[in-house]
Design a protein around this motif. Structure first.
Motif, PDB file in Angstrom:
ATOM      1  N   TYR A 109       0.853  -1.184   0.000  1.00 15.52           N
ATOM      2  CA  TYR A 109       0.000   0.000   0.000  1.00 15.52           C
ATOM      3  C   TYR A 109       0.886   1.230   0.000  1.00 15.52           C
ATOM      4  CZ  TYR A 109      -3.460   3.447   1.336  1.00 15.52           C
ATOM      5  OH  TYR A 109      -4.279   4.548   1.352  1.00 15.52           O
ATOM      6  N   ASN A 110       0.549   2.176  -0.838  1.00 16.09           N
ATOM      7  CA  ASN A 110       1.216   3.473  -0.851  1.00 16.09           C
ATOM      8  C   ASN A 110       0.145   4.547  -0.751  1.00 16.09           C
ATOM      9  OD1 ASN A 110       3.176   1.650  -2.536  1.00 16.09           O
ATOM     10  ND2 ASN A 110       4.366   3.376  -1.797  1.00 16.09           N
ATOM     11  N   TYR A 111       0.405   5.544   0.075  1.00 17.15           N
ATOM     12  CA  TYR A 111      -0.508   6.683   0.155  1.00 17.15           C
ATOM     13  C   TYR A 111      -0.411   7.456  -1.155  1.00 17.15           C
ATOM     14  CZ  TYR A 111      -1.451   5.852   5.030  1.00 17.15           C
ATOM     15  OH  TYR A 111      -1.881   5.286   6.201  1.00 17.15           O
ATOM     16  N   ASP A 112      -1.532   7.950  -1.632  1.00 16.17           N
ATOM     17  CA  ASP A 112      -1.605   8.682  -2.891  1.00 16.17           C
ATOM     18  C   ASP A 112      -1.517  10.179  -2.602  1.00 16.17           C
ATOM     19  OD1 ASP A 112      -2.317   9.957  -5.270  1.00 16.17           O
ATOM     20  OD2 ASP A 112      -3.815   8.438  -5.788  1.00 16.17           O
ATOM     21  N   PHE A 113      -0.403  10.782  -2.964  1.00 21.92           N
ATOM     22  CA  PHE A 113      -0.170  12.197  -2.704  1.00 21.92           C
ATOM     23  C   PHE A 113      -1.280  13.062  -3.290  1.00 21.92           C
ATOM     24  CE2 PHE A 113       1.482  16.291  -4.238  1.00 21.92           C
ATOM     25  CZ  PHE A 113       1.880  16.854  -3.038  1.00 21.92           C
TER      26      PHE A 113
END
Length: 137
Positions: A23-27
Protein backbone atom coordinates in the motif's frame (compact mmCIF):
# COMPACT_ATOMS: atom_id res chain seq x y z
CA UNK A 1 -6.15 -39.21 -3.31
CA UNK A 2 -2.67 -38.37 -2.06
CA UNK A 3 -1.99 -36.31 -5.19
CA UNK A 4 -5.15 -34.26 -4.65
CA UNK A 5 -4.23 -33.67 -1.02
CA UNK A 6 -0.72 -32.53 -2.01
CA UNK A 7 -2.13 -30.23 -4.69
CA UNK A 8 -4.57 -28.65 -2.23
CA UNK A 9 -1.77 -28.26 0.31
CA UNK A 10 0.50 -26.53 -2.22
CA UNK A 11 -2.29 -24.19 -3.33
CA UNK A 12 -3.04 -23.28 0.30
CA UNK A 13 0.63 -22.58 0.99
CA UNK A 14 0.79 -20.38 -2.10
CA UNK A 15 -2.35 -18.47 -1.13
CA UNK A 16 -1.24 -17.90 2.45
CA UNK A 17 2.28 -16.76 1.60
CA UNK A 18 1.94 -15.23 -1.85
CA UNK A 19 -0.99 -12.89 -1.35
CA UNK A 20 0.74 -10.05 0.40
CA UNK A 21 -0.05 -6.71 -1.08
CA UNK A 22 1.58 -3.36 -0.71
CA UNK A 23 0.00 0.00 0.00
CA UNK A 24 1.22 3.47 -0.85
CA UNK A 25 -0.51 6.68 0.15
CA UNK A 26 -1.60 8.68 -2.89
CA UNK A 27 -0.17 12.20 -2.70
CA UNK A 28 -2.72 13.59 -5.19
CA UNK A 29 -5.66 12.31 -3.14
CA UNK A 30 -4.20 13.52 0.14
CA UNK A 31 -2.93 16.97 -0.78
CA UNK A 32 -6.38 18.41 -1.57
CA UNK A 33 -8.14 16.81 1.39
CA UNK A 34 -5.80 17.56 4.29
CA UNK A 35 -6.51 20.34 6.74
CA UNK A 36 -3.78 19.83 9.35
CA UNK A 37 -0.96 17.39 10.17
CA UNK A 38 0.65 16.75 13.54
CA UNK A 39 3.55 14.62 14.68
CA UNK A 40 2.43 12.93 17.89
CA UNK A 41 3.73 10.43 20.41
CA UNK A 42 1.58 7.60 21.71
CA UNK A 43 2.38 5.62 24.82
CA UNK A 44 0.38 2.41 24.98
CA UNK A 45 -2.29 2.01 26.40
CA UNK A 46 -2.85 5.73 25.90
CA UNK A 47 -5.52 6.50 23.28
CA UNK A 48 -4.90 8.56 20.15
CA UNK A 49 -6.93 11.36 21.74
CA UNK A 50 -4.48 11.53 24.66
CA UNK A 51 -1.38 11.67 22.50
CA UNK A 52 1.37 14.18 23.09
CA UNK A 53 1.57 16.65 20.19
CA UNK A 54 5.23 17.09 19.33
CA UNK A 55 4.92 19.30 16.27
CA UNK A 56 2.20 20.83 14.09
CA UNK A 57 3.24 21.22 10.46
CA UNK A 58 2.63 24.34 8.40
CA UNK A 59 1.06 24.13 4.92
CA UNK A 60 4.40 23.89 3.10
CA UNK A 61 5.54 21.11 5.43
CA UNK A 62 2.18 19.36 4.91
CA UNK A 63 2.92 19.00 1.22
CA UNK A 64 6.46 17.84 1.92
CA UNK A 65 5.47 15.15 4.44
CA UNK A 66 2.62 13.93 2.22
CA UNK A 67 5.03 13.62 -0.68
CA UNK A 68 7.51 11.71 1.48
CA UNK A 69 4.75 9.53 2.95
CA UNK A 70 3.56 8.59 -0.55
CA UNK A 71 7.05 7.21 -1.30
CA UNK A 72 7.04 4.80 1.65
CA UNK A 73 5.88 1.26 0.91
CA UNK A 74 3.49 -0.16 3.50
CA UNK A 75 2.78 -3.89 3.66
CA UNK A 76 -0.07 -5.90 5.08
CA UNK A 77 1.72 -8.43 7.31
CA UNK A 78 0.31 -11.60 8.84
CA UNK A 79 -0.02 -12.05 12.56
CA UNK A 80 -1.56 -10.36 15.55
CA UNK A 81 -2.65 -6.72 15.41
CA UNK A 82 0.17 -4.39 16.37
CA UNK A 83 0.17 -2.02 19.28
CA UNK A 84 0.17 1.55 18.07
CA UNK A 85 2.73 3.36 20.14
CA UNK A 86 5.69 5.66 19.67
CA UNK A 87 5.89 8.41 17.09
CA UNK A 88 2.93 8.76 14.73
CA UNK A 89 1.47 11.12 12.16
CA UNK A 90 -2.04 12.45 12.76
CA UNK A 91 -3.73 13.78 9.62
CA UNK A 92 -6.91 15.85 9.92
CA UNK A 93 -9.06 15.81 6.78
CA UNK A 94 -11.46 18.45 5.49
CA UNK A 95 -14.41 16.10 6.11
CA UNK A 96 -13.46 16.34 9.82
CA UNK A 97 -12.22 12.75 10.03
CA UNK A 98 -8.67 12.09 11.09
CA UNK A 99 -6.15 9.31 10.65
CA UNK A 100 -3.28 8.20 12.87
CA UNK A 101 -0.43 6.59 10.94
CA UNK A 102 2.16 4.68 12.92
CA UNK A 103 5.00 2.50 11.72
CA UNK A 104 3.00 -0.65 12.54
CA UNK A 105 -0.63 0.32 11.95
CA UNK A 106 -3.16 2.93 10.89
CA UNK A 107 -6.49 3.96 12.41
CA UNK A 108 -9.12 6.31 11.03
CA UNK A 109 -11.59 8.20 13.23
CA UNK A 110 -14.84 10.07 12.74
CA UNK A 111 -15.15 13.72 13.74
CA UNK A 112 -16.61 12.49 17.05
CA UNK A 113 -13.44 10.50 17.73
CA UNK A 114 -14.96 7.07 17.10
CA UNK A 115 -12.76 4.55 15.34
CA UNK A 116 -14.18 3.87 11.86
CA UNK A 117 -11.33 1.90 10.26
CA UNK A 118 -8.23 0.06 11.34
CA UNK A 119 -5.52 -1.12 8.96
CA UNK A 120 -2.73 -3.48 9.79
CA UNK A 121 -0.16 -1.79 7.57
CA UNK A 122 3.48 -1.53 8.42
CA UNK A 123 6.51 -0.03 6.82
CA UNK A 124 10.23 -0.12 7.42
CA UNK A 125 11.11 1.26 10.85
CA UNK A 126 14.06 3.06 9.28
CA UNK A 127 11.89 4.75 6.62
CA UNK A 128 9.30 5.84 9.18
CA UNK A 129 11.89 7.09 11.69
CA UNK A 130 13.66 9.06 8.94
CA UNK A 131 10.36 10.69 7.96
CA UNK A 132 9.51 11.66 11.54
CA UNK A 133 13.02 12.89 12.34
CA UNK A 134 12.75 15.54 9.60
CA UNK A 135 10.23 17.35 11.82
CA UNK A 136 11.12 16.68 15.44
CA UNK A 137 14.92 16.85 15.52
Amino acid sequence: MKKIFNLIFIVLIFLLTGCRSDYNYDFNKLVNNVEKIEIIELNYPQSENEATILYTLDSEENNEILSDLSKIKFEYPFGDPPTMDGYSIRIFYKNQEYEVIAQRGTKRYSKEGKEIAWYKRQCSKEDFDNLISKYIN
